[in-house]
Motif scaffolding. Structure first.
Motif, PDB file in Angstrom:
ATOM      1  N   PHE A  31       0.861  -1.177   0.000  1.00 28.55           N
ATOM      2  CA  PHE A  31       0.000   0.000   0.000  1.00 28.55           C
ATOM      3  C   PHE A  31       0.900   1.231   0.000  1.00 28.55           C
ATOM      4  CE2 PHE A  31      -3.220  -2.669   2.481  1.00 28.55           C
ATOM      5  CZ  PHE A  31      -4.042  -2.855   1.377  1.00 28.55           C
ATOM      6  N   THR A  32       0.650   2.149  -0.929  1.00 38.00           N
ATOM      7  CA  THR A  32       1.371   3.415  -0.964  1.00 38.00           C
ATOM      8  C   THR A  32       0.429   4.534  -0.537  1.00 38.00           C
ATOM      9  OG1 THR A  32       2.899   2.718  -2.693  1.00 38.00           O
ATOM     10  CG2 THR A  32       2.579   5.083  -2.421  1.00 38.00           C
ATOM     11  N   PHE A  33       0.815   5.260   0.503  1.00 45.66           N
ATOM     12  CA  PHE A  33       0.080   6.423   1.009  1.00 45.66           C
ATOM     13  C   PHE A  33       0.854   7.665   0.570  1.00 45.66           C
ATOM     14  CE2 PHE A  33      -0.768   2.829   3.711  1.00 45.66           C
ATOM     15  CZ  PHE A  33      -2.098   2.949   4.104  1.00 45.66           C
ATOM     16  N   PRO A  34       0.458   8.313  -0.546  1.00 48.07           N
ATOM     17  CA  PRO A  34       1.286   9.374  -1.121  1.00 48.07           C
ATOM     18  C   PRO A  34       1.008  10.778  -0.595  1.00 48.07           C
ATOM     19  CG  PRO A  34      -0.504   8.853  -2.622  1.00 48.07           C
ATOM     20  CD  PRO A  34      -0.670   7.942  -1.433  1.00 48.07           C
ATOM     21  N   LEU A  35      -0.056  10.940   0.189  1.00 45.82           N
ATOM     22  CA  LEU A  35      -0.459  12.274   0.620  1.00 45.82           C
ATOM     23  C   LEU A  35      -0.615  12.350   2.134  1.00 45.82           C
ATOM     24  CD1 LEU A  35      -3.278  13.011  -2.005  1.00 45.82           C
ATOM     25  CD2 LEU A  35      -0.940  13.909  -2.009  1.00 45.82           C
ATOM     26  N   GLU A  36      -0.271  13.506   2.691  1.00 47.65           N
ATOM     27  CA  GLU A  36      -0.557  13.785   4.097  1.00 47.65           C
ATOM     28  C   GLU A  36      -1.984  14.310   4.185  1.00 47.65           C
ATOM     29  OE1 GLU A  36       2.270  15.755   7.136  1.00 47.65           O
ATOM     30  OE2 GLU A  36       0.945  17.374   6.462  1.00 47.65           O
ATOM     31  N   THR A  37      -2.883  13.503   4.729  1.00 46.59           N
ATOM     32  CA  THR A  37      -4.287  13.896   4.855  1.00 46.59           C
ATOM     33  C   THR A  37      -4.826  13.429   6.204  1.00 46.59           C
ATOM     34  OG1 THR A  37      -5.431  11.875   4.088  1.00 46.59           O
ATOM     35  CG2 THR A  37      -4.486  13.305   2.385  1.00 46.59           C
ATOM     36  N   ASN A  38      -6.035  13.878   6.528  1.00 45.84           N
ATOM     37  CA  ASN A  38      -6.712  13.371   7.732  1.00 45.84           C
ATOM     38  C   ASN A  38      -7.916  12.507   7.343  1.00 45.84           C
ATOM     39  OD1 ASN A  38      -8.441  15.313   6.784  1.00 45.84           O
ATOM     40  ND2 ASN A  38      -8.739  16.340   8.754  1.00 45.84           N
ATOM     41  N   THR A  39      -7.854  11.937   6.143  1.00 44.57           N
ATOM     42  CA  THR A  39      -8.954  11.097   5.671  1.00 44.57           C
ATOM     43  C   THR A  39      -8.486   9.779   5.066  1.00 44.57           C
ATOM     44  OG1 THR A  39      -8.920  12.339   3.593  1.00 44.57           O
ATOM     45  CG2 THR A  39     -10.546  13.024   5.238  1.00 44.57           C
ATOM     46  N   THR A  40      -7.407   9.798   4.297  1.00 41.02           N
ATOM     47  CA  THR A  40      -6.962   8.617   3.563  1.00 41.02           C
ATOM     48  C   THR A  40      -6.553   7.489   4.507  1.00 41.02           C
ATOM     49  OG1 THR A  40      -6.206   9.931   1.680  1.00 41.02           O
ATOM     50  CG2 THR A  40      -5.209   7.768   1.967  1.00 41.02           C
ATOM     51  N   HIS A  41      -7.082   6.298   4.256  1.00 39.05           N
ATOM     52  CA  HIS A  41      -6.705   5.141   5.069  1.00 39.05           C
ATOM     53  C   HIS A  41      -7.122   3.847   4.379  1.00 39.05           C
ATOM     54  CE1 HIS A  41     -10.889   5.942   6.369  1.00 39.05           C
ATOM     55  NE2 HIS A  41     -10.961   4.642   6.600  1.00 39.05           N
ATOM     56  N   VAL A  42      -6.661   2.748   4.940  1.00 39.05           N
ATOM     57  CA  VAL A  42      -7.101   1.415   4.530  1.00 39.05           C
ATOM     58  C   VAL A  42      -7.721   0.744   5.747  1.00 39.05           C
ATOM     59  CG1 VAL A  42      -6.425  -0.833   3.620  1.00 39.05           C
ATOM     60  CG2 VAL A  42      -5.278   1.229   2.793  1.00 39.05           C
ATOM     61  N   GLY A  84     -13.170   4.491  14.940  1.00 36.49           N
ATOM     62  CA  GLY A  84     -13.356   4.680  13.512  1.00 36.49           C
ATOM     63  C   GLY A  84     -13.168   6.099  13.029  1.00 36.49           C
ATOM     64  N   GLY A  85     -12.678   7.000  13.885  1.00 35.67           N
ATOM     65  CA  GLY A  85     -12.536   8.393  13.466  1.00 35.67           C
ATOM     66  C   GLY A  85     -11.564   9.167  14.328  1.00 35.67           C
ATOM     67  N   GLY A  86     -11.760  10.487  14.374  1.00 32.17           N
ATOM     68  CA  GLY A  86     -10.906  11.365  15.164  1.00 32.17           C
ATOM     69  C   GLY A  86      -9.495  11.470  14.625  1.00 32.17           C
ATOM     70  N   PHE A  87      -9.348  11.503  13.299  1.00 27.08           N
ATOM     71  CA  PHE A  87      -8.036  11.470  12.684  1.00 27.08           C
ATOM     72  C   PHE A  87      -7.302  12.807  12.832  1.00 27.08           C
ATOM     73  CE2 PHE A  87     -10.327   8.544   9.485  1.00 27.08           C
ATOM     74  CZ  PHE A  87     -10.240   7.471  10.362  1.00 27.08           C
ATOM     75  N   ASP A  88      -5.988  12.721  13.013  1.00 23.66           N
ATOM     76  CA  ASP A  88      -5.111  13.888  13.121  1.00 23.66           C
ATOM     77  C   ASP A  88      -4.118  13.819  11.968  1.00 23.66           C
ATOM     78  OD1 ASP A  88      -3.207  15.800  13.698  1.00 23.66           O
ATOM     79  OD2 ASP A  88      -2.953  15.223  15.796  1.00 23.66           O
ATOM     80  N   ILE A  89      -4.117  14.838  11.100  1.00 18.79           N
ATOM     81  CA  ILE A  89      -3.249  14.831   9.924  1.00 18.79           C
ATOM     82  C   ILE A  89      -1.777  14.699  10.317  1.00 18.79           C
ATOM     83  CG2 ILE A  89      -3.033  17.351   9.816  1.00 18.79           C
ATOM     84  CD1 ILE A  89      -3.206  17.083   6.747  1.00 18.79           C
ATOM     85  N   GLU A 134     -10.101   6.817  -0.247  1.00 18.06           N
ATOM     86  CA  GLU A 134      -9.370   7.894  -0.918  1.00 18.06           C
ATOM     87  C   GLU A 134      -8.056   7.391  -1.514  1.00 18.06           C
ATOM     88  OE1 GLU A 134      -9.421  11.736   0.846  1.00 18.06           O
ATOM     89  OE2 GLU A 134     -11.508  11.561   1.476  1.00 18.06           O
ATOM     90  N   LYS A 135      -7.039   8.261  -1.571  1.00 16.61           N
ATOM     91  CA  LYS A 135      -5.902   8.017  -2.435  1.00 16.61           C
ATOM     92  C   LYS A 135      -4.847   7.111  -1.794  1.00 16.61           C
ATOM     93  CE  LYS A 135      -6.333  12.062  -5.438  1.00 16.61           C
ATOM     94  NZ  LYS A 135      -7.687  11.703  -5.657  1.00 16.61           N
ATOM     95  N   VAL A 136      -5.070   5.826  -1.877  1.00 17.26           N
ATOM     96  CA  VAL A 136      -4.081   4.819  -1.518  1.00 17.26           C
ATOM     97  C   VAL A 136      -3.881   3.933  -2.744  1.00 17.26           C
ATOM     98  CG1 VAL A 136      -3.464   2.930   0.033  1.00 17.26           C
ATOM     99  CG2 VAL A 136      -4.835   4.847   0.889  1.00 17.26           C
ATOM    100  N   MET A 137      -2.633   3.665  -3.082  1.00 16.11           N
ATOM    101  CA  MET A 137      -2.331   2.844  -4.244  1.00 16.11           C
ATOM    102  C   MET A 137      -1.871   1.460  -3.821  1.00 16.11           C
ATOM    103  SD  MET A 137      -0.374   5.601  -6.695  1.00 16.11           S
ATOM    104  CE  MET A 137       0.529   6.404  -5.389  1.00 16.11           C
ATOM    105  N   VAL A 138      -2.214   0.487  -4.622  1.00 19.16           N
ATOM    106  CA  VAL A 138      -1.680  -0.868  -4.478  1.00 19.16           C
ATOM    107  C   VAL A 138      -0.675  -1.052  -5.607  1.00 19.16           C
ATOM    108  CG1 VAL A 138      -2.214  -3.319  -4.384  1.00 19.16           C
ATOM    109  CG2 VAL A 138      -3.872  -1.667  -3.526  1.00 19.16           C
TER     110      VAL A 138
END
Length: 226
Positions: free
Chosen positions: A26-37, A159-164, A213-217
């Motif tokens: 899994f590639t996580f290319p962006l710093e976000t407070n939403t993207t996850h697997v 399931g939430g409360g994400f911190d970028i 969101e933006k996670v690549m395999v």
């Protein structure tokens, strides 16, 4: 000549799938407070845990490596790099142990395994096959309930409360989870990519996951020689 990674998928959101991810990451290319697997398992009750995975990142700030939450504990079982104090931390049922002076590196693949046993309350960290001292977090009760397991984000709520600023940017691979404390020999087999016993809770070769969101395999081979 450096070859580009083989892009298998880059999705805004997708339904859960079960897939053999051997040789993938899994590639996580962006710093976000939403993207996850989100990882799915049917097991909801643990008196012991082992999680192993490989990571590659250039982050120096704090970031999560593995996050398991239940309704009663947002940090049911979590592995976190504390960038401020330069230490790895293992959380169980919101209690944590600190592992300082570890050889946690940037820009290289590293194998990280974390174990916990409810009977003793002891946790242990294995970094590239080297064991830490065993430390106490919580004992006497199982991790149980409606599990939510995530890669890429740290859950401050179920399931939430994400911190970028705790999100993961980089690559993760070979994620396995067992409902028992893996032996030192099995951990060494995992680190050396030998014929180890795959996770009976999460198995990278048969992983049930959902990308948000933006996670690549991608293929795990980062650089290939001509």
């Amino acid at each position: 000549m450096m070859k580009l990674l083989l892009l298998v998928g880059m999705l805004t959101a997708c339904a859960a799938v079960t897939q053999d991810l051997s040789g993938k990451m899994f590639t996580f290319p962006l710093e976000t407070n939403t993207t996850h697997v989100k990882l799915t398992t049917t097991k909801q009750d643990f008196n012991a845990v082992t999680v192993c995975q490989r990571s590659f990142t250039d982050l120096q700030r704090s970031h999560v490596l593995f996050s398991l939450a239940v309704s009663t504990f947002s940090n049911g079982f979590m592995v976190l790099w504390d960038g401020a104090d330069k230490e790895l931390e293992i959380y169980t049922q919101n209690k944590f142990a600190v592992f300082g002076k570890t050889d946690y590196k940037q820009n290289t693949w590293q194998s990280i395994c974390a174990t916990w046993d409810s009977a003793s309350g002891l946790v242990q960290l294995w970094l590239d096959g080297l064991p830490s001292v065993r430390k106490f977090t919580s004992s006497g009760s199982n991790i149980r309930g409606s599990l939510i397991i995530m890669l890429g984000q740290e859950q401050d709520s179920h399931g939430g409360g994400f911190d970028i600023k705790q999100s993961f940017v980089g690559m993760l691979s070979d994620v396995h989870m067992w409902d028992y404390v893996l032996s030192a020999c099995e951990i060494q087999k995992y680190v050396n990519e030998q014929n180890f016993t795959p996770g009976n809770v999460l198995n990278w070769a048969a992983l049930d996951y959902q990308i948000v969101e933006k996670v690549m395999v991608e293929n795990k081979g980062l650089f290939l020689n001509c």
